[in-house]
Design an enzyme around this catalytic site. Structure first.
Site, PDB file in Angstrom:
ATOM      1  CG  HIS A  21     118.371   0.432 -29.766  1.00  0.00           C
ATOM      2  ND1 HIS A  21     118.149  -0.720 -29.042  1.00  0.00           N
ATOM      3  CD2 HIS A  21     119.507   0.215 -30.481  1.00  0.00           C
ATOM      4  CE1 HIS A  21     119.117  -1.596 -29.297  1.00  0.00           C
ATOM      5  NE2 HIS A  21     119.957  -1.052 -30.167  1.00  0.00           N
ATOM      6  CD  GLU A 202     127.441  -2.512 -29.128  1.00  0.00           C
ATOM      7  OE1 GLU A 202     126.657  -3.110 -28.377  1.00  0.00           O
ATOM      8  OE2 GLU A 202     127.317  -1.296 -29.418  1.00  0.00           O
TER       9      GLU A 202
HETATM   10  N1  HPA Z   1     124.222  -2.040 -27.668  1.00  0.00           N
HETATM   11  C1  HPA Z   1     123.566  -2.532 -26.627  1.00  0.00           C
HETATM   12  N2  HPA Z   1     122.466  -1.987 -26.143  1.00  0.00           N
HETATM   13  C2  HPA Z   1     121.975  -0.906 -26.741  1.00  0.00           C
HETATM   14  C3  HPA Z   1     122.598  -0.360 -27.837  1.00  0.00           C
HETATM   15  C4  HPA Z   1     123.788  -0.964 -28.326  1.00  0.00           C
HETATM   16  O1  HPA Z   1     124.423  -0.539 -29.307  1.00  0.00           O
HETATM   17  N3  HPA Z   1     121.860   0.719 -28.173  1.00  0.00           N
HETATM   18  C5  HPA Z   1     120.817   0.793 -27.336  1.00  0.00           C
HETATM   19  N4  HPA Z   1     120.881  -0.197 -26.452  1.00  0.00           N
HETATM   20 ZN    ZN Z   2     121.796  -1.643 -30.838  1.00  0.00          ZN
END
Ligand code: HPA
Ligand code: ZN
Length: 340
Positions: A21, A202
């Site tokens: 990102h 995640e």
């Molecule tokens: N997960 C979800 N959104 C995000 C992440 C992440 O690891 N990094 C930046 N935005």
């Molecule tokens: Zn990410």
């Protein structure tokens, strides 16, 4: 293997980064510099104080700080400087191809024009290609905590820049915001010719990975850790050779894993999943690509052969052409032959 040897091996191997990102590369020093020239206040008094705040118990705690940091980005030049700093940093690390996310809604919601954001990022990427030899793809990510209408509006903005944007993604707060919430937006994005990816598994359950595959028709899963809860899903991902863009230091910092020694990468490899290693938000998680490779190599005792496989996977999973992929994979093979 001693640390110096393995560190040198990791530093020298050509790599592609597929889960990054750009707002997550905002180093505190640059943040203070840009805040000053834009007359914007930062909640913390110094770089050190800000860095001390980088301690997270979960994804949301990180996101709150990450969005606050992005608040000082106003001008096209700010987005250029942010992107250029990332590219020069990874150039030193032998990253030769990047596929990066940007989050337009983080900025348009604050009144910054979509054009300002993308023009700054894209100009830096072009300069990176010309001056540093780093090839690139750009992925526009929707913030999943916002509603479908906001995502549709963002997709509309992106249509003007179709030639600059290769794909769309889905990030931000995962639990409670399943891929199904954006099924119609992704259908439209696919119709318009964008490739699709999504963060899934995640913090969210394996079910969200199924939804990303079946409803959003993704060609990669970002993170994907939780697939290991579901044998049928693992089988499907392995059969498809669906890339997982895994981010070890991010997982550690956001408490997705408690120790790198418990990181699921070896299990993923053992199950024939197409695993890649990435940095996610390096300014916040304590390391760029090489630190991520080194972290798992040391914690999990990976061999040079396994590191080589991960680097090859990064190109295999990329959106480069087959010819470009073959060229990079052959280069890595040569590197392994000459350095093991
Ligand atoms: N997960 C979800 N959104 C995000 C992440 C992440 O690891 N990094 C930046 N935005
Ligand atoms: Zn990410």
């Amino acid at each position: 293997m001693n640390t110096t040897t393995i560190k040198k091996f990791i530093e020298g191997i050509p790599k592609a980064e597929l889960h990054l990102h750009i707002e997550g590369t905002f180093e505190p020093e640059l943040m203070f510099k840009i805040a000053k020239r834009n007359n914007k206040k930062i909640k913390y008094n110094s770089v050190d104080e800000l860095k001390k705040a980088y301690s997270f118990n979960n994804l949301q705690e990180f996101l709150d700080i990450y969005y606050a940091g992005a608040n000082v980005l106003i001008e096209e030049q700010d987005f250029y400087d942010l992107t250029w700093a990332y590219l020069t940093k990874v150039h030193e690390q032998n990253v030769v191809h990047v596929e990066i996310f940007f989050d337009p809604q983080t900025h348009t919601d604050r009144g910054i024009a979509f054009d300002t954001v993308i023009k700054g990022i894209y100009r830096a990427l072009q300069d990176g290609e010309q001056q540093l030899g780093i090839s690139f793809k750009l992925i526009m990510s929707f913030l999943r905590h916002l509603d479908e209408a906001s995502a549709f509006k963002t997709l509309e903005d992106a249509l003007t820049y179709k030639n600059w944007i290769s794909g769309v993604g889905l990030d931000s707060s995962e639990v409670g915001n399943p891929p199904s919430k954006f099924e119609r937006v992704f259908a439209k994005a696919l119709e318009e010719g964008f490739i699709t990816v999504a963060h899934a598994g995640e913090e969210g359950p394996a079910e969200y990975i199924w939804e990303a595959l079946d409803l959003l028709k993704v060609t990669r899963i970002d993170h994907g850790n939780r697939c290991l809860d579901d044998d049928k899903l693992v089988e499907r991902l392995a059969d498809l050779q669906m890339p997982l863009t895994v981010c070890p230091l991010s997982n550690l910092e956001l408490k997705v894993v408690t120790d790198l020694k418990d990181h699921p990468i070896p299990k993923m490899i053992e199950k024939n999943l197409l695993v890649t290693v990435n940095s996610d938000d390096p300014a916040y998680f304590g390391g760029y690509m090489n630190e991520n490779y080194l972290g798992i190599t040391q914690a999990l005792n990976l061999s040079k052969k396994q590191i080589t496989q991960l680097a090859k996977n990064s190109f295999k999973a990329s959106w480069l052409t087959d010819r470009e992929k073959e060229k990079r994979i052959a280069q890595i093979e040569d590197y392994f032959q000459n350095n093991h």
